[in-house]
Write an enzyme that holds these catalytic residues in place. Sequence first.
Site, PDB file in Angstrom:
ATOM      1  N   LYS A   8       0.857  -1.199   0.000  1.00 57.80           N
ATOM      2  CA  LYS A   8       0.000   0.000   0.000  1.00 57.80           C
ATOM      3  C   LYS A   8       0.884   1.237   0.000  1.00 57.80           C
ATOM      4  CE  LYS A   8       0.986   1.161   4.447  1.00 57.80           C
ATOM      5  NZ  LYS A   8       1.737   2.373   4.835  1.00 57.80           N
ATOM      6  N   GLY A  96      11.288  -2.398   4.980  1.00 55.86           N
ATOM      7  CA  GLY A  96      11.594  -1.057   5.455  1.00 55.86           C
ATOM      8  C   GLY A  96      11.206   0.008   4.463  1.00 55.86           C
ATOM      9  N   ALA A  97      10.101  -0.231   3.739  1.00 56.95           N
ATOM     10  CA  ALA A  97       9.714   0.657   2.646  1.00 56.95           C
ATOM     11  C   ALA A  97       8.533   1.555   2.987  1.00 56.95           C
ATOM     12  CB  ALA A  97       9.366  -0.180   1.413  1.00 56.95           C
ATOM     13  N   GLY A 100       3.916  -1.522   3.958  1.00 57.50           N
ATOM     14  CA  GLY A 100       3.071  -2.496   4.657  1.00 57.50           C
ATOM     15  C   GLY A 100       3.187  -3.926   4.196  1.00 57.50           C
ATOM     16  N   GLY A 102       4.806  -6.616   5.374  1.00 60.55           N
ATOM     17  CA  GLY A 102       4.596  -7.603   6.435  1.00 60.55           C
ATOM     18  C   GLY A 102       3.163  -7.640   6.921  1.00 60.55           C
ATOM     19  N   ALA A 104       0.546  -6.881   5.127  1.00 65.16           N
ATOM     20  CA  ALA A 104      -0.233  -7.525   4.072  1.00 65.16           C
ATOM     21  C   ALA A 104      -0.116  -9.039   4.161  1.00 65.16           C
ATOM     22  CB  ALA A 104       0.236  -7.042   2.700  1.00 65.16           C
ATOM     23  N   ASP A 136      -1.377  -1.688  10.537  1.00 67.41           N
ATOM     24  CA  ASP A 136      -1.844  -1.637   9.146  1.00 67.41           C
ATOM     25  C   ASP A 136      -2.585  -2.892   8.708  1.00 67.41           C
ATOM     26  OD1 ASP A 136      -0.646   0.827   8.873  1.00 67.41           O
ATOM     27  OD2 ASP A 136       1.127   0.076   7.833  1.00 67.41           O
TER      28      ASP A 136
END
Length: 283
Positions: A8, A96-97, A100, A102, A104, A136
């Site tokens: 996302k 680390g972006a 989300g 992980g 998801a 999230d």
Amino acid sequence: MVTFPNAKINLGLRITSKRPDGYHNIESIMLPIAWNDILEIVPGRKGLQLHLSGLELPSCPNEDNLVLKALRRLEAETGIVLPPSEIYLHKSIPFGAGTGGGSADAAFALIAANELYNLGIDKENLAKIASKVGADCAFFIYNKPQIASGIGDILNDVDVSILNSFHLLVIKPQSQSVSTKAAYAGVTPKGGITAETLCSELKIPVEQWQARGILINDFEESIFPLRPEIKEVKDKLLSNGAVYASMSGSGASVYGLFRNENLASAAVDKFNNCDVLLQKINY
């Protein structure tokens, strides 16, 4: 059962207050994008066995992976003991972006287990379970444009059709990774921002967002001085034709909105050593 957990982006991310439990209240519009992992759950022989592949994973015991945490939470909240299962997770969404990945994976694991084993849990209750795994996670149960409030777990539908003529370019510098916990430690809550604020900003023409400070991400104020490489990505997107650019979540991904597909495609070549997603927006 094979599923494809997607990432996302955050369209605006305002941090409104710090809570007594240590979390922060936010207001943000979350949009699903087409970066995907692959998650497969099949009947197994003993317990819940997680197998990982794809992108090199941070050092983390399997039991701390959000997929297993989500399935354990499902068992704890429902009293259901899941059948023995083999779980295969292939990672393609960068770590680390701020997108989300992980979360998801965790949400899609809940959805897959619910369907595979005919548990009969409705989306509302799956989302409640997901929200106890990560802030999230509940968003990915619904997996459509939503305004997120609270810690990200209070979700309401939002019309983002204003974006449907745009092309989205997401850039994640491979050398950069931002810890969500560390990012929150550096922010100052702004207060006074509501979901209605974001909805009213969303009605302003996209070409005016950048100049008017519309739909900003509060994390940029603290992250950019520490990670100038991330700010450089935003500046480069804007100088190469994006009408609006923003960091997603707590970074390190930055995305740009382009009116012109050719400009968006040409901009891809400006970014070396980066993970890249280019897609046409159609919500």
